[in-house]
Design a protein around this motif. Structure first.
Motif, PDB file in Angstrom:
ATOM      1  N   GLU A  56       0.830  -1.212   0.000  1.00  0.00           N
ATOM      2  CA  GLU A  56       0.000   0.000   0.000  1.00  0.00           C
ATOM      3  C   GLU A  56       0.859   1.256   0.000  1.00  0.00           C
ATOM      4  OE1 GLU A  56      -3.315   2.144   2.915  1.00  0.00           O
ATOM      5  OE2 GLU A  56      -2.936  -0.020   3.066  1.00  0.00           O
ATOM      6  N   GLN A  57       1.909   1.248   0.810  1.00  0.00           N
ATOM      7  CA  GLN A  57       2.776   2.429   0.876  1.00  0.00           C
ATOM      8  C   GLN A  57       3.557   2.620  -0.424  1.00  0.00           C
ATOM      9  OE1 GLN A  57       2.272   4.462   3.207  1.00  0.00           O
ATOM     10  NE2 GLN A  57       0.994   3.037   4.363  1.00  0.00           N
ATOM     11  N   ILE A  58       4.029   1.520  -1.008  1.00  0.00           N
ATOM     12  CA  ILE A  58       4.756   1.620  -2.273  1.00  0.00           C
ATOM     13  C   ILE A  58       3.840   2.163  -3.370  1.00  0.00           C
ATOM     14  CG2 ILE A  58       5.889   0.312  -4.097  1.00  0.00           C
ATOM     15  CD1 ILE A  58       7.615   0.699  -1.616  1.00  0.00           C
ATOM     16  N   ASN A  59       2.594   1.720  -3.405  1.00  0.00           N
ATOM     17  CA  ASN A  59       1.653   2.225  -4.409  1.00  0.00           C
ATOM     18  C   ASN A  59       1.442   3.729  -4.266  1.00  0.00           C
ATOM     19  OD1 ASN A  59       1.120  -0.071  -5.894  1.00  0.00           O
ATOM     20  ND2 ASN A  59      -0.601  -0.712  -4.621  1.00  0.00           N
ATOM     21  N   ARG A  60       1.360   4.207  -3.027  1.00  0.00           N
ATOM     22  CA  ARG A  60       1.210   5.652  -2.832  1.00  0.00           C
ATOM     23  C   ARG A  60       2.439   6.392  -3.350  1.00  0.00           C
ATOM     24  NH1 ARG A  60      -1.252   4.540   2.538  1.00  0.00           N
ATOM     25  NH2 ARG A  60      -3.471   5.018   2.380  1.00  0.00           N
ATOM     26  N   LEU A  62       4.356   5.486  -5.622  1.00  0.00           N
ATOM     27  CA  LEU A  62       4.374   5.383  -7.086  1.00  0.00           C
ATOM     28  C   LEU A  62       3.286   6.229  -7.738  1.00  0.00           C
ATOM     29  CD1 LEU A  62       5.040   1.551  -7.518  1.00  0.00           C
ATOM     30  CD2 LEU A  62       6.589   3.417  -8.142  1.00  0.00           C
ATOM     31  N   GLY A  63       2.495   6.925  -6.924  1.00  0.00           N
ATOM     32  CA  GLY A  63       1.427   7.746  -7.463  1.00  0.00           C
ATOM     33  C   GLY A  63       0.233   6.948  -7.917  1.00  0.00           C
ATOM     34  N   LEU A  64       0.105   5.707  -7.430  1.00  0.00           N
ATOM     35  CA  LEU A  64      -0.991   4.828  -7.847  1.00  0.00           C
ATOM     36  C   LEU A  64      -2.068   4.686  -6.777  1.00  0.00           C
ATOM     37  CD1 LEU A  64       1.158   1.981  -9.469  1.00  0.00           C
ATOM     38  CD2 LEU A  64       0.059   3.928 -10.619  1.00  0.00           C
ATOM     39  N   GLY A  65      -1.719   4.927  -5.523  1.00  0.00           N
ATOM     40  CA  GLY A  65      -2.683   4.803  -4.436  1.00  0.00           C
ATOM     41  C   GLY A  65      -3.230   6.155  -4.020  1.00  0.00           C
ATOM     42  N   ALA A  66      -4.346   6.112  -3.300  1.00  0.00           N
ATOM     43  CA  ALA A  66      -4.974   7.357  -2.846  1.00  0.00           C
ATOM     44  C   ALA A  66      -4.109   8.036  -1.786  1.00  0.00           C
ATOM     45  CB  ALA A  66      -6.361   7.062  -2.282  1.00  0.00           C
ATOM     46  N   PRO A  67      -3.841   9.343  -1.909  1.00  0.00           N
ATOM     47  CA  PRO A  67      -3.058  10.064  -0.904  1.00  0.00           C
ATOM     48  C   PRO A  67      -3.765  10.063   0.451  1.00  0.00           C
ATOM     49  CG  PRO A  67      -3.246  11.341  -2.932  1.00  0.00           C
ATOM     50  CD  PRO A  67      -4.223  10.208  -3.037  1.00  0.00           C
ATOM     51  N   GLU A  68      -2.987  10.146   1.533  1.00  0.00           N
ATOM     52  CA  GLU A  68      -3.569  10.132   2.875  1.00  0.00           C
ATOM     53  C   GLU A  68      -4.317  11.417   3.205  1.00  0.00           C
ATOM     54  OE1 GLU A  68       0.210   7.576   3.378  1.00  0.00           O
ATOM     55  OE2 GLU A  68      -0.440   9.281   2.180  1.00  0.00           O
ATOM     56  N   TYR A  69      -3.797  12.556   2.758  1.00  0.00           N
ATOM     57  CA  TYR A  69      -4.413  13.827   3.123  1.00  0.00           C
ATOM     58  C   TYR A  69      -5.493  14.221   2.118  1.00  0.00           C
ATOM     59  CZ  TYR A  69      -0.462  14.277   6.329  1.00  0.00           C
ATOM     60  OH  TYR A  69       0.463  14.060   7.324  1.00  0.00           O
ATOM     61  N   GLU A  70      -6.540  14.882   2.626  1.00  0.00           N
ATOM     62  CA  GLU A  70      -7.688  15.226   1.794  1.00  0.00           C
ATOM     63  C   GLU A  70      -7.331  16.184   0.663  1.00  0.00           C
ATOM     64  OE1 GLU A  70     -10.751  16.712   4.304  1.00  0.00           O
ATOM     65  OE2 GLU A  70     -11.096  14.798   5.322  1.00  0.00           O
ATOM     66  N   THR A  74       0.482  13.309  -0.283  1.00  0.00           N
ATOM     67  CA  THR A  74       0.864  12.027   0.300  1.00  0.00           C
ATOM     68  C   THR A  74       1.712  12.273   1.533  1.00  0.00           C
ATOM     69  OG1 THR A  74       0.789  10.856  -1.816  1.00  0.00           O
ATOM     70  CG2 THR A  74       2.202   9.915  -0.110  1.00  0.00           C
ATOM     71  N   ALA A  75       1.511  11.480   2.567  1.00  0.00           N
ATOM     72  CA  ALA A  75       2.296  11.620   3.803  1.00  0.00           C
ATOM     73  C   ALA A  75       3.697  11.073   3.567  1.00  0.00           C
ATOM     74  CB  ALA A  75       1.619  10.888   4.950  1.00  0.00           C
ATOM     75  N   MET A  76       4.669  11.971   3.461  1.00  0.00           N
ATOM     76  CA  MET A  76       6.054  11.569   3.212  1.00  0.00           C
ATOM     77  C   MET A  76       6.809  11.305   4.513  1.00  0.00           C
ATOM     78  SD  MET A  76       6.074  11.616  -0.093  1.00  0.00           S
ATOM     79  CE  MET A  76       7.800  11.605  -0.595  1.00  0.00           C
ATOM     80  N   TYR A  77       6.589  12.158   5.510  1.00  0.00           N
ATOM     81  CA  TYR A  77       7.204  12.008   6.834  1.00  0.00           C
ATOM     82  C   TYR A  77       6.125  12.282   7.871  1.00  0.00           C
ATOM     83  CZ  TYR A  77      11.718  12.210   4.449  1.00  0.00           C
ATOM     84  OH  TYR A  77      12.778  11.957   3.627  1.00  0.00           O
ATOM     85  N   ILE A  78       6.074  11.456   8.917  1.00  0.00           N
ATOM     86  CA  ILE A  78       5.027  11.618   9.912  1.00  0.00           C
ATOM     87  C   ILE A  78       5.582  11.411  11.314  1.00  0.00           C
ATOM     88  CG2 ILE A  78       3.210  10.888   8.322  1.00  0.00           C
ATOM     89  CD1 ILE A  78       3.232   8.187   9.632  1.00  0.00           C
ATOM     90  N   CYS A  79       4.717  11.590  12.306  1.00  0.00           N
ATOM     91  CA  CYS A  79       5.088  11.336  13.692  1.00  0.00           C
ATOM     92  C   CYS A  79       5.430   9.859  13.848  1.00  0.00           C
ATOM     93  CB  CYS A  79       3.939  11.725  14.623  1.00  0.00           C
ATOM     94  SG  CYS A  79       4.207  11.308  16.367  1.00  0.00           S
ATOM     95  N   LYS A 108       1.682  19.161   7.663  1.00  0.00           N
ATOM     96  CA  LYS A 108       0.292  18.744   7.704  1.00  0.00           C
ATOM     97  C   LYS A 108      -0.046  18.136   9.065  1.00  0.00           C
ATOM     98  CE  LYS A 108      -2.227  18.562   4.786  1.00  0.00           C
ATOM     99  NZ  LYS A 108      -3.297  19.513   4.405  1.00  0.00           N
ATOM    100  N   ASP A 109      -1.343  18.083   9.371  1.00  0.00           N
ATOM    101  CA  ASP A 109      -1.832  17.301  10.499  1.00  0.00           C
ATOM    102  C   ASP A 109      -3.285  16.944  10.211  1.00  0.00           C
ATOM    103  OD1 ASP A 109      -3.391  19.514  11.063  1.00  0.00           O
ATOM    104  OD2 ASP A 109      -2.455  19.967  12.979  1.00  0.00           O
ATOM    105  N   GLY A 110      -3.945  16.299  11.170  1.00  0.00           N
ATOM    106  CA  GLY A 110      -5.322  15.890  10.952  1.00  0.00           C
ATOM    107  C   GLY A 110      -6.343  16.969  11.213  1.00  0.00           C
ATOM    108  N   PHE A 111      -5.887  18.202  11.465  1.00  0.00           N
ATOM    109  CA  PHE A 111      -6.796  19.305  11.799  1.00  0.00           C
ATOM    110  C   PHE A 111      -6.716  20.413  10.762  1.00  0.00           C
ATOM    111  CE2 PHE A 111      -5.524  17.193  15.714  1.00  0.00           C
ATOM    112  CZ  PHE A 111      -6.752  16.848  16.237  1.00  0.00           C
ATOM    113  N   LYS A 112      -6.500  20.031   9.500  1.00  0.00           N
ATOM    114  CA  LYS A 112      -6.521  20.952   8.359  1.00  0.00           C
ATOM    115  C   LYS A 112      -5.301  21.870   8.286  1.00  0.00           C
ATOM    116  CE  LYS A 112     -10.637  19.318   7.571  1.00  0.00           C
ATOM    117  NZ  LYS A 112     -10.831  18.264   6.539  1.00  0.00           N
TER     118      LYS A 112
END
Length: 265
Positions: A56-60, A62-70, A74-79, A108-112
């Motif tokens: 799933e992460q590889i597909n993202r 590769l630009g093939l999976g749905a991005p995490e953020y609205e 795509t989430a490149m680096y996170i907590c 980014k975060d989950g609060f816009k």
């Protein structure tokens, strides 16, 4: 682009968890945007997270999976806890006939939250070389060693600048009140057992876990779920084993936290 296995060496990471990081022109893309002395944030290529799926992460990537953020990033680096509600760095992944690029970077975060990162420009890669680098991810993850938790448990948690709605409004006292209430719950239940045997510890010791719990509660997660997630983070990050009774008492305490007045105005 290549990849490397990276292991944090900072004391603030109670248990060093390896992850795969990107290397572009000899360095990680975000080294220049973090503060002096800061350690790298992990990528999504870290298999110890719950529900981790390499495909799933590889597909993202590769630009093939749905991005995490609205907003399409795509989430490149996170907590390191893996929760997208926390601070992270996102980018747009654009796939074309023979190339793939990363652009439009932002905090980014989950609060816009969307705070553009001007220091990071556009990275463009040849698609075949990019795919070859990602193809080695599975082999690299297989070589990641197992890690034993450190013996010391009285280390300070890392401090993130957690942001919740209206927190920066000096006239809004709801956030300080709710933080103090949840802090009391953590201090009274002491899920990590820091006070075992009468050992003194600072009242701020649980503050990272307090703010994380608040973010989950505000997002509507049940107290029982917040307690389970908190215990998972404590056991991973602090190197302690949380007793079942402690988890239940934490959930019970969180049930009494009143969020009825903590609503967007």
């Amino acid at each position: 682009m290549t990849m490397e296995t990276y292991i944090s060496e900072t004391r603030s990471w109670r248990v060093p968890i390896p992850f795969l990081d990107f290397v572009v022109d000899g360095k990680s893309p975000i080294e220049g945007v973090l503060g002096k002395g800061s350690d790298r944030s992990p990528t999504r290529l870290q298999p110890e997270w719950e529900h981790f799926s390499l495909d799933e992460q590889i597909n993202r990537l590769l630009g093939l999976g749905a991005p995490e953020y609205e907003d399409g990033r795509t989430a490149m680096y996170i907590c390191r806890c893996g929760d997208l509600d926390c601070f992270g760095i996102g980018a747009r992944i654009n796939r074309e006939a023979g190339t793939i690029s990363w652009s439009d970077w932002a905090w980014k975060d989950g609060f816009k939250l969307t705070d553009p990162i001007e220091e990071l420009g556009t990275y463009t890669f040849t698609l075949s070389e990019y795919e070859e680098a990602l193809a080695g991810a599975a082999r690299m993850l297989e070589t990641v060693p197992d890690w034993e938790p450190p013996k010391q448990k009285m280390l300070w948690p890392w401090q993130w600048g957690w942001r919740l709605p209206k927190e920066d409004d000096p006239m809004d006292t709801r956030m300080p009140r709710i933080r103090e209430t949840v802090r009391r719950v953590f201090l009274e239940t002491d899920p990590a057992g820091l006070g075992f045997g009468g050992t003194w510890f600072p009242e701020s010791e649980y503050d990272t876990e307090v703010d994380r719990a608040i973010s989950w509660l505000v997002k509507g997660r049940a107290p029982e779920d917040v307690a389970v997630r908190t215990v998972r983070c404590l056991e991973r990050d602090w190197g302690v084993q949380v007793l079942a009774g402690k988890k239940e008492r934490l959930a019970q305490g969180l049930r009494h936290v009143d969020l009825s007045h903590f609503m967007p105005r």
